[in-house]
Scaffold this motif. Structure first.
Motif, PDB file in Angstrom:
ATOM      1  N   LEU A 287       0.813  -1.217   0.000  1.00 10.73           N
ATOM      2  CA  LEU A 287       0.000   0.000   0.000  1.00 10.73           C
ATOM      3  C   LEU A 287       0.845   1.265   0.000  1.00 10.73           C
ATOM      4  N   PHE A 288       1.985   1.210   0.656  1.00 14.39           N
ATOM      5  CA  PHE A 288       2.753   2.441   0.853  1.00 14.39           C
ATOM      6  C   PHE A 288       4.053   2.513   0.056  1.00 14.39           C
ATOM      7  N   MET A 289       4.355   1.472  -0.712  1.00 14.52           N
ATOM      8  CA  MET A 289       5.554   1.539  -1.554  1.00 14.52           C
ATOM      9  C   MET A 289       5.150   1.681  -3.015  1.00 14.52           C
ATOM     10  N   PRO A 290       5.857   2.467  -3.778  1.00 16.21           N
ATOM     11  CA  PRO A 290       5.545   2.615  -5.200  1.00 16.21           C
ATOM     12  C   PRO A 290       5.815   1.331  -5.964  1.00 16.21           C
ATOM     13  N   ASP A 291       4.931   1.019  -6.912  1.00 16.64           N
ATOM     14  CA  ASP A 291       5.062  -0.180  -7.740  1.00 16.64           C
ATOM     15  C   ASP A 291       5.358   0.268  -9.161  1.00 16.64           C
ATOM     16  N   ALA A 292       6.619   0.250  -9.553  1.00 12.80           N
ATOM     17  CA  ALA A 292       7.028   0.773 -10.858  1.00 12.80           C
ATOM     18  C   ALA A 292       6.419  -0.018 -12.006  1.00 12.80           C
ATOM     19  N   THR A 293       6.210  -1.306 -11.808  1.00 12.96           N
ATOM     20  CA  THR A 293       5.682  -2.147 -12.880  1.00 12.96           C
ATOM     21  C   THR A 293       4.162  -2.134 -12.934  1.00 12.96           C
ATOM     22  N   GLY A 294       3.523  -1.833 -11.816  1.00 10.61           N
ATOM     23  CA  GLY A 294       2.068  -1.867 -11.752  1.00 10.61           C
ATOM     24  C   GLY A 294       1.494  -3.255 -11.540  1.00 10.61           C
ATOM     25  N   MET A 295       2.350  -4.266 -11.526  1.00 13.18           N
ATOM     26  CA  MET A 295       1.887  -5.651 -11.378  1.00 13.18           C
ATOM     27  C   MET A 295       2.471  -6.359 -10.166  1.00 13.18           C
ATOM     28  N   LEU A 296       3.543  -5.803  -9.590  1.00  5.93           N
ATOM     29  CA  LEU A 296       4.206  -6.493  -8.487  1.00  5.93           C
ATOM     30  C   LEU A 296       3.289  -6.656  -7.275  1.00  5.93           C
ATOM     31  N   ALA A 297       2.533  -5.617  -6.949  1.00  5.63           N
ATOM     32  CA  ALA A 297       1.662  -5.690  -5.773  1.00  5.63           C
ATOM     33  C   ALA A 297       0.652  -6.820  -5.920  1.00  5.63           C
TER      34      ALA A 297
END
Length: 419
Positions: free
Chosen positions: A176-186
């Motif tokens: 929730l609080f870390m940026p996901d550069a790929t958009g799919m990792l989370a």
């Protein structure tokens, strides 16, 4: 040491068979036994579980330290802090925990300490992950998955559930609080974590359920074996012990004397026998009643047993008001002293006996004999010799003990004043 006696009346062991059978019948879907059984389950597995904890704890230290490779490859900027946490915080905490638990020896606490160690590793890993600034920092959240699987594979089910929930919460916080550069990792890491939790908890549940079932079946088998052993001991006790006086019965006496005879013959030892008779017992029964007669015999048997102190000697009820003592490797003086000790002990009971012609209280007469068994002889010869000595003691006035003539010096010993 006490004299030889037939098998003592066995005492019943702690019986949990009904509790075990009830638990088997009702099942244990929550993986918890009634308190008494739960304590026993944890206690019996304590050593094995603690050994697992030690090995797993050391492996966890190595594994958690090795994760620094991922820090170096994906987020080199966190390497100094990661090295400090992985090498200087977690290992001392783990080793200190293992030492404290080895001193406390508390099985229930051990199980929850496994979960606590796993959650500590997960929290420290979360701190390291959150410090990452690279675009691949989010990818390192899978290391929480590794920690969860490792811990849940060792812990019992409910501690494992606690770890899984804690890791799920930490994972949710990170995504929730870390940026996901790929958009799919989370999404992918969350799916991986949920799948891993489902599989590892299912496997954990099945393993612990099977372990607990094995414990119950083994406990039931042990209870059955103990019950059969107890029944056998009770039957043996009944078969070898006189029901009234609780000394050996005639059947056991004859078997014991036969064994002693064979051993004395093989080893060239002397074997002695004292035959005793309560004086004027029939008049005692007639005057005081059979219940009083039974109490008299019990008191005489107790006095007699208290006088026979050597290991390997046997006290038995020969029949009616007659008792017998078997003594191995005793010289004439020791046998004579034992017979006289018995006579005085019974006399000192001071049980009133108005029907006696030799004393105002209960007394005994005795005869004893000693023999070194030869090939052509048998133990009834020893019994006959002691019986003849007893007859002489009665003829001489009772309340005395005589030695068998021609076998052990042929002299009377411990004679009381003729009444």
């Amino acid at each position: 040491m006490a004299s030889v006696s037939p098998m003592a009346e066995p005492s019943a062991p702690l019986d949990q068979s009904e509790l075990v059978n009830t638990t088997l019948a009702e099942g244990f879907p929550m993986l918890m036994f009634p308190r008494e059984l739960e304590d026993r389950f944890l206690l019996e597995g304590e050593v094995k579980r603690f050994n697992v904890m030690v090995v797993s704890g050391l492996a966890a230290v190595v594994l958690f330290g090795a994760m620094i490779l991922g820090d170096w490859l994906l987020c080199p900027e966190v390497l100094p802090m990661a090295a400090l946490v992985r090498e200087c915080v977690f290992p001392p905490a783990m080793l200190t925990g293992l030492y404290v638990l080895s001193r406390l020896r508390m099985p229930a606490l051990n199980e929850w300490m496994i979960a606590l160690a796993g959650m500590l590793a997960a929290v420290l890993e979360t701190v390291i992950v959150l410090k990452g600034q690279s675009e691949w920092a989010m990818a390192r959240v899978v290391q929480l998955n590794i920690i969860m699987v490792f811990t849940c594979a060792i812990a019992r089910f409910w501690p494992a559930v606690t770890v899984a929930l804690a890791v799920a919460g930490l994972h949710g916080y990170v995504v929730l609080f870390m940026p996901d550069a790929t958009g799919m990792l989370a999404f992918n890491t969350t799916l991986l974590l949920m799948t891993s939790i489902a599989f590892v908890l299912y496997g954990n549940y099945k393993l612990e359920h099977d372990e607990r079932m094995g414990f119950l079946l083994d406990a039931r088998e042990k209870a059955l074996h103990a019950s059969l052993t107890l029944a056998h001991e009770r039957l043996t006790h009944m078969a070898t012990t006189d029901a009234l006086t609780q000394v050996a019965n005639r059947r056991y006496f004859e078997s014991f004397l036969d064994e002693c005879w064979q051993r004395a013959h093989q080893q060239g030892l002397e074997l002695s026998l004292i035959l005793l008779d309560v004086d004027y017992f029939k008049p005692y029964n007639d005057r005081y009643g059979h219940q009083a007669g039974d109490r008299c015999l019990v008191a005489v048997a107790e006095a007699l047993s208290g006088c026979i102190r050597r290991p390997g000697d046997l006290v038995a009820r020969w029949g009616g008001e007659e008792f017998v003592v078997v003594m191995m490797e005793a010289d004439d003086r020791a046998v004579a002293a034992a017979a006289e000790r018995i006579r005085l002990a019974v006399s000192s009971l001071q049980l009133p006996h108005e029907g006696s012609a030799c004393a105002p209280h209960v007394t005994v007469s005795g005869g004893w004999a000693t023999i070194r068994p030869q090939m052509h002889e048998a133990w009834p010869q020893l019994v006959q010799a002691a019986d003849e000595a007893l007859y002489e003691a009665k003829q001489a006035g009772r309340h005395r003990v005589h030695a068998a003539r021609g076998m052990s010096g042929g002299v009377a010993v411990g004679e009381a004043r003729t009444c």
